[in-house]
Design a protein around this motif. Structure first.
Motif, PDB file in Angstrom:
ATOM      1  N   MET A  91       0.832  -1.209   0.000  1.00  0.00           N
ATOM      2  CA  MET A  91       0.000   0.000   0.000  1.00  0.00           C
ATOM      3  C   MET A  91       0.865   1.257   0.000  1.00  0.00           C
ATOM      4  O   MET A  91       0.511   2.257  -0.603  1.00  0.00           O
ATOM      5  CB  MET A  91      -0.966  -0.004   1.185  1.00  0.00           C
ATOM      6  CG  MET A  91      -2.103  -0.995   0.976  1.00  0.00           C
ATOM      7  SD  MET A  91      -3.351  -0.937   2.247  1.00  0.00           S
ATOM      8  CE  MET A  91      -4.035   0.695   2.001  1.00  0.00           C
ATOM      9  N   GLN A  92       2.019   1.187   0.662  1.00  0.00           N
ATOM     10  CA  GLN A  92       2.930   2.331   0.667  1.00  0.00           C
ATOM     11  C   GLN A  92       3.611   2.521  -0.679  1.00  0.00           C
ATOM     12  O   GLN A  92       3.987   3.632  -1.040  1.00  0.00           O
ATOM     13  CB  GLN A  92       3.973   2.157   1.773  1.00  0.00           C
ATOM     14  CG  GLN A  92       3.370   2.235   3.161  1.00  0.00           C
ATOM     15  CD  GLN A  92       4.354   1.840   4.249  1.00  0.00           C
ATOM     16  OE1 GLN A  92       5.333   1.142   4.023  1.00  0.00           O
ATOM     17  NE2 GLN A  92       4.069   2.300   5.455  1.00  0.00           N
ATOM     18  N   GLU A  93       3.772   1.444  -1.440  1.00  0.00           N
ATOM     19  CA  GLU A  93       4.452   1.491  -2.738  1.00  0.00           C
ATOM     20  C   GLU A  93       3.508   1.719  -3.908  1.00  0.00           C
ATOM     21  O   GLU A  93       3.956   1.900  -5.033  1.00  0.00           O
ATOM     22  CB  GLU A  93       5.215   0.183  -2.973  1.00  0.00           C
ATOM     23  CG  GLU A  93       6.343  -0.055  -2.008  1.00  0.00           C
ATOM     24  CD  GLU A  93       7.466   0.946  -2.159  1.00  0.00           C
ATOM     25  OE1 GLU A  93       7.749   1.340  -3.317  1.00  0.00           O
ATOM     26  OE2 GLU A  93       8.033   1.349  -1.143  1.00  0.00           O
ATOM     27  N   TYR A  94       2.209   1.698  -3.666  1.00  0.00           N
ATOM     28  CA  TYR A  94       1.221   1.770  -4.739  1.00  0.00           C
ATOM     29  C   TYR A  94       1.396   3.031  -5.582  1.00  0.00           C
ATOM     30  O   TYR A  94       1.611   4.119  -5.058  1.00  0.00           O
ATOM     31  CB  TYR A  94      -0.185   1.746  -4.140  1.00  0.00           C
ATOM     32  CG  TYR A  94      -1.288   1.885  -5.155  1.00  0.00           C
ATOM     33  CD1 TYR A  94      -1.548   0.876  -6.074  1.00  0.00           C
ATOM     34  CD2 TYR A  94      -2.075   3.021  -5.200  1.00  0.00           C
ATOM     35  CE1 TYR A  94      -2.562   0.992  -7.003  1.00  0.00           C
ATOM     36  CE2 TYR A  94      -3.097   3.149  -6.131  1.00  0.00           C
ATOM     37  CZ  TYR A  94      -3.332   2.136  -7.022  1.00  0.00           C
ATOM     38  OH  TYR A  94      -4.329   2.251  -7.945  1.00  0.00           O
ATOM     39  N   VAL A  95       1.316   2.858  -6.900  1.00  0.00           N
ATOM     40  CA  VAL A  95       1.422   3.965  -7.839  1.00  0.00           C
ATOM     41  C   VAL A  95       0.075   4.111  -8.542  1.00  0.00           C
ATOM     42  O   VAL A  95      -0.357   3.203  -9.251  1.00  0.00           O
ATOM     43  CB  VAL A  95       2.535   3.709  -8.884  1.00  0.00           C
ATOM     44  CG1 VAL A  95       2.605   4.835  -9.896  1.00  0.00           C
ATOM     45  CG2 VAL A  95       3.869   3.485  -8.198  1.00  0.00           C
ATOM     46  N   VAL A  96      -0.588   5.233  -8.323  1.00  0.00           N
ATOM     47  CA  VAL A  96      -1.903   5.462  -8.929  1.00  0.00           C
ATOM     48  C   VAL A  96      -1.773   5.492 -10.442  1.00  0.00           C
ATOM     49  O   VAL A  96      -0.897   6.146 -10.993  1.00  0.00           O
ATOM     50  CB  VAL A  96      -2.516   6.786  -8.421  1.00  0.00           C
ATOM     51  CG1 VAL A  96      -3.844   7.059  -9.100  1.00  0.00           C
ATOM     52  CG2 VAL A  96      -2.698   6.754  -6.917  1.00  0.00           C
ATOM     53  N   GLY A  97      -2.629   4.728 -11.121  1.00  0.00           N
ATOM     54  CA  GLY A  97      -2.669   4.747 -12.572  1.00  0.00           C
ATOM     55  C   GLY A  97      -1.781   3.725 -13.253  1.00  0.00           C
ATOM     56  O   GLY A  97      -1.849   3.562 -14.459  1.00  0.00           O
ATOM     57  N   ASP A  98      -0.944   3.019 -12.488  1.00  0.00           N
ATOM     58  CA  ASP A  98      -0.064   2.022 -13.089  1.00  0.00           C
ATOM     59  C   ASP A  98      -0.735   0.654 -12.980  1.00  0.00           C
ATOM     60  O   ASP A  98      -0.600  -0.057 -11.989  1.00  0.00           O
ATOM     61  CB  ASP A  98       1.292   2.005 -12.383  1.00  0.00           C
ATOM     62  CG  ASP A  98       2.307   1.098 -13.067  1.00  0.00           C
ATOM     63  OD1 ASP A  98       1.921   0.370 -13.999  1.00  0.00           O
ATOM     64  OD2 ASP A  98       3.483   1.128 -12.658  1.00  0.00           O
ATOM     65  N   ALA A  99      -1.488   0.277 -14.015  1.00  0.00           N
ATOM     66  CA  ALA A  99      -2.268  -0.965 -14.001  1.00  0.00           C
ATOM     67  C   ALA A  99      -1.396  -2.208 -14.000  1.00  0.00           C
ATOM     68  O   ALA A  99      -1.874  -3.291 -13.685  1.00  0.00           O
ATOM     69  CB  ALA A  99      -3.222  -0.980 -15.193  1.00  0.00           C
ATOM     70  N   LYS A 100      -0.128  -2.092 -14.347  1.00  0.00           N
ATOM     71  CA  LYS A 100       0.767  -3.249 -14.405  1.00  0.00           C
ATOM     72  C   LYS A 100       1.616  -3.402 -13.141  1.00  0.00           C
ATOM     73  O   LYS A 100       2.335  -4.374 -12.985  1.00  0.00           O
ATOM     74  CB  LYS A 100       1.709  -3.145 -15.610  1.00  0.00           C
ATOM     75  CG  LYS A 100       0.984  -3.108 -16.939  1.00  0.00           C
ATOM     76  CD  LYS A 100       0.362  -4.444 -17.246  1.00  0.00           C
ATOM     77  CE  LYS A 100      -0.257  -4.415 -18.638  1.00  0.00           C
ATOM     78  NZ  LYS A 100      -1.168  -5.496 -18.850  1.00  0.00           N
ATOM     79  N   HIS A 101       1.555  -2.421 -12.243  1.00  0.00           N
ATOM     80  CA  HIS A 101       2.382  -2.465 -11.036  1.00  0.00           C
ATOM     81  C   HIS A 101       1.901  -3.592 -10.123  1.00  0.00           C
ATOM     82  O   HIS A 101       0.706  -3.771  -9.930  1.00  0.00           O
ATOM     83  CB  HIS A 101       2.312  -1.121 -10.303  1.00  0.00           C
ATOM     84  CG  HIS A 101       3.474  -0.888  -9.404  1.00  0.00           C
ATOM     85  ND1 HIS A 101       3.512  -1.392  -8.126  1.00  0.00           N
ATOM     86  CD2 HIS A 101       4.640  -0.234  -9.597  1.00  0.00           C
ATOM     87  CE1 HIS A 101       4.654  -1.029  -7.564  1.00  0.00           C
ATOM     88  NE2 HIS A 101       5.353  -0.332  -8.434  1.00  0.00           N
ATOM     89  N   PRO A 102       2.812  -4.386  -9.560  1.00  0.00           N
ATOM     90  CA  PRO A 102       2.395  -5.537  -8.749  1.00  0.00           C
ATOM     91  C   PRO A 102       1.617  -5.167  -7.489  1.00  0.00           C
ATOM     92  O   PRO A 102       0.921  -5.990  -6.928  1.00  0.00           O
ATOM     93  CB  PRO A 102       3.714  -6.231  -8.396  1.00  0.00           C
ATOM     94  CG  PRO A 102       4.789  -5.284  -8.718  1.00  0.00           C
ATOM     95  CD  PRO A 102       4.250  -4.312  -9.717  1.00  0.00           C
TER      96      PRO A 102
END
Length: 134
Positions: A91-102
Motif C-alpha cells: 500500500m505504501q508502494e502503490y502507484v496510482v494509474g499504473d495498471a501493471k504495477h504488482p
C-alpha cells in the motif's frame, strides 16, 4: 473453499470486470462468476466504482484526528494487523494509474472492502437475545 475452513460467514468478491467477462466454452458462453457459482462457490462482483472513489474511501477509513490522542472514539476505522506486512508495504508502494504495477492487486482488495460497506461484528453481538411480540 478449503482455505475458509468450513466457515459459512464468508462473502467472496471478485474484480467486476474480470468476473463478468464472457468467454466461449463447449456449452456456450459463460463467465468466471457463473462458473464458480455453478461449482458451489458463491461469488459476487465487487462494486464497479472508479479507482479514485475507492482510494478516497480507503483514505477516509484510515483518517483520524491527529491533534487528539488515539482512543476508542478517535482512531482509524480501518486498521491492519502487524502480521499483514506485505499488504502494508504494497500500500505504501502503490502507484496510482499504473495498471501493471504488482501492488495494484493488493490495493484492489482493500479498495473493494472500503467501498463495500462491510462491518465487523463480534460473536457476542450476534447472540440471540430472545424475542417478544405485542
Amino acid at each position: 473453499h478449503r482455505l475458509e475452513g468450513g466457515r459459512e460467514d464468508v462473502e467472496r468478491i471478485i474484480d467486476p470486470r474480470l468476473g463478468a467477462a464472457s468467454y466461449v466454452k463447449a456449452e456456450g458462453s459463460s463467465n468466471i462468476i457463473a462458473d464458480l457459482n455453478d461449482a458451489g462457490l458463491a461469488i459476487y462482483a465487487a462494486p464497479a466504482l472508479d479507482i479514485e472513489t475507492g482510494l478516497q474511501s480507503i483514505n477516509n477509513l484510515l483518517a483520524w484526528d491527529t491533534t487528539k490522542p488515539r482512543s476508542l472514539d478517535n482512531k482509524p476505522r480501518l486498521m491492519f494487523s502487524d502480521a499483514c506486512q506485505n499488504l502494508v508495504a504494497w500500500m505504501q508502494e502503490y502507484v496510482v494509474g499504473d495498471a501493471k504495477h504488482p501492488t495494484k492487486d493488493f490495493v484492489d482488495c482493500v479498495r473493494y472492502f472500503a467501498v463495500g460497506n462491510y462491518e465487523y461484528y463480534a460473536a457476542e453481538e450476534l447472540v440471540d437475545t430472545g424475542g417478544g411480540a405485542y
